[in-house]
Design an enzyme around this catalytic site. Structure first.
Site, mmCIF file in Angstrom:
data_model
loop_
_atom_site.group_PDB
_atom_site.id
_atom_site.type_symbol
_atom_site.label_atom_id
_atom_site.label_comp_id
_atom_site.label_asym_id
_atom_site.label_seq_id
_atom_site.Cartn_x
_atom_site.Cartn_y
_atom_site.Cartn_z
ATOM 1 C CE LYS A 1 56.581 29.641 12.294
ATOM 2 N NZ LYS A 1 55.984 30.888 11.442
ATOM 3 C CB THR B 1 55.989 23.922 5.790
ATOM 4 O OG1 THR B 1 55.945 25.309 6.055
ATOM 5 C CG2 THR B 1 54.688 23.200 6.391
ATOM 6 C CG ASP C 1 62.851 32.170 26.172
ATOM 7 O OD1 ASP C 1 63.455 31.624 27.073
ATOM 8 O OD2 ASP C 1 63.367 33.385 25.677
ATOM 9 N NE ARG D 1 57.454 33.173 0.126
ATOM 10 C CZ ARG D 1 58.443 32.242 0.837
ATOM 11 N NH1 ARG D 1 59.788 32.645 0.602
ATOM 12 N NH2 ARG D 1 58.238 31.100 1.387
ATOM 13 C CE LYS E 1 52.054 33.345 8.716
ATOM 14 N NZ LYS E 1 53.211 33.571 9.368
ATOM 15 C CG ASP F 1 53.308 32.557 12.427
ATOM 16 O OD1 ASP F 1 53.256 31.520 13.403
ATOM 17 O OD2 ASP F 1 53.796 32.016 11.488
HETATM 18 O O1 C5P Z 1 54.973 32.529 1.451
HETATM 19 P P1 C5P Z 1 54.492 31.209 1.796
HETATM 20 O O2 C5P Z 1 53.262 30.855 1.457
HETATM 21 O O3 C5P Z 1 55.541 30.397 2.085
HETATM 22 O O4 C5P Z 1 54.283 31.745 3.612
HETATM 23 C C1 C5P Z 1 54.031 30.752 4.773
HETATM 24 C C2 C5P Z 1 53.919 31.379 5.849
HETATM 25 O O5 C5P Z 1 53.614 30.701 6.863
HETATM 26 C C3 C5P Z 1 55.083 32.327 6.505
HETATM 27 O O6 C5P Z 1 54.602 33.293 6.796
HETATM 28 C C4 C5P Z 1 55.793 31.266 7.193
HETATM 29 O O7 C5P Z 1 56.290 32.039 8.267
HETATM 30 C C5 C5P Z 1 54.678 30.577 8.026
HETATM 31 N N1 C5P Z 1 54.980 29.316 8.291
HETATM 32 C C6 C5P Z 1 55.520 28.359 7.589
HETATM 33 N N2 C5P Z 1 55.612 27.267 8.237
HETATM 34 C C7 C5P Z 1 55.539 26.795 9.363
HETATM 35 C C8 C5P Z 1 54.593 27.903 10.318
HETATM 36 C C9 C5P Z 1 54.373 28.924 9.635
HETATM 37 O O8 C5P Z 1 55.966 28.345 6.421
HETATM 38 N N3 C5P Z 1 55.585 25.567 10.000
#
Ligand code: C5P
Length: 233
Positions: free
Chosen positions: A63, A116, A66, A208, A34, A61
């Site tokens: 998102k 999230t 607009d 991460r 992603k 991604d």
């Molecule tokens: O590092 P981590 O596992 O928290 O990364 C989650 C990824 O998912 C990030 O790139 C974040 O932008 C994305 N994301 C999210 N919540 C959402 C949609 C996408 O954390 N609802």
């Protein structure tokens, strides 16, 4: 079940060379990657195409959100890049989503419900008298009507979504994944990899826990082991 295919690593780096090196290291261990705002705001479409050359399915991604006309024109440019998946905020509303669904070609459109990183007290501060389950389901119904291919939410909400969403082939895409003991960082509605799979996740977005690990391939193996050990139970 081949759990590896369900793991998409969020490559949240600014630097293109670092991203390419990192992806090459883990490419045999995951189902796709992603890339989102951090990568794209620096490297743009050219950077996307370089990553595409590495051969893995890509979830772009962005998102998007607009007015419908602006989203349509921006999305045309993104769809020309032919990502496997592209994200849009469901809260942009039916007309905006419909524009995107009309022009999507082969790209699957994923509707982001509630980030999230948010929790119920955030919904309250926005003035909504709803919990995360009802909020996510309400948005998803708008997405279903407009014809999106899947939803992005916490895996916690999948059982509620599956009850209310009729279309069977919908994709359920879940960030906010953490092994027990991992840092939650800015995420709030988190869940373990095996729980996400049990609840019906089609795609686990993990950033991460992999990218900040000293040994990313080992970190992925640990995630897959956690799923395999707990899935049968
Ligand atoms: O590092 P981590 O596992 O928290 O990364 C989650 C990824 O998912 C990030 O790139 C974040 O932008 C994305 N994301 C999210 N919540 C959402 C949609 C996408 O954390 N609802």
């Amino acid at each position: 079940m081949d759990f590896k295919q369900k793991i998409f690593c969020a490559i949240d780096f600014t630097e293109i060379e670092k991203s390419k090196r990192f992806i090459s290291k883990i490419s045999n261990s995951i189902g796709g990657i992603k890339i989102g705002l951090e990568f794209f705001s620096k490297n743009g479409p050219q950077g996307f195409l370089e990553i595409k050359k590495l051969g893995l399915p890509i979830f772009l991604d962005m998102k998007l959100m607009d007015i419908p006309n602006t989203v349509k024109n921006a999305a045309k440019n993104l769809i020309e890049l032919n990502p496997e998946y592209l994200s849009v905020h469901l809260s942009g509303g039916y007309n905006m989503l419909k524009e995107l669904v009309t022009i999507k070609k082969k790209t699957k459109i994923l509707g982001v419900s509630m980030l999230t990183s948010l929790e119920n007290k955030d919904l309250k501060s926005f003035g909504y008298n709803l919990n995360n389950f009802d909020y996510v389901v309400n948005l998803a119904k708008i997405g279903e009507k407009a014809g999106v291919d899947g939803f992005v939410s916490s895996a916690q909400e999948i059982p509620y979504l599956k009850k209310k969403i009729k279309k069977k082939e919908m994709l359920y895409v879940t960030p906010g994944i953490r092994l027990s003991g991992n840092k939650s960082n800015d995420q709030k509605r988190i869940i373990t990899p095996s729980q996400a799979i049990k609840l019906g996740s089609s795609m686990l977005i993990i950033g991460r826990s992999i990218t900040q690990s000293e040994d990313p391939v080992k970190a992925i193996e640990k995630i897959i082991n956690e799923i395999e050990e707990n899935f049968e139970n």
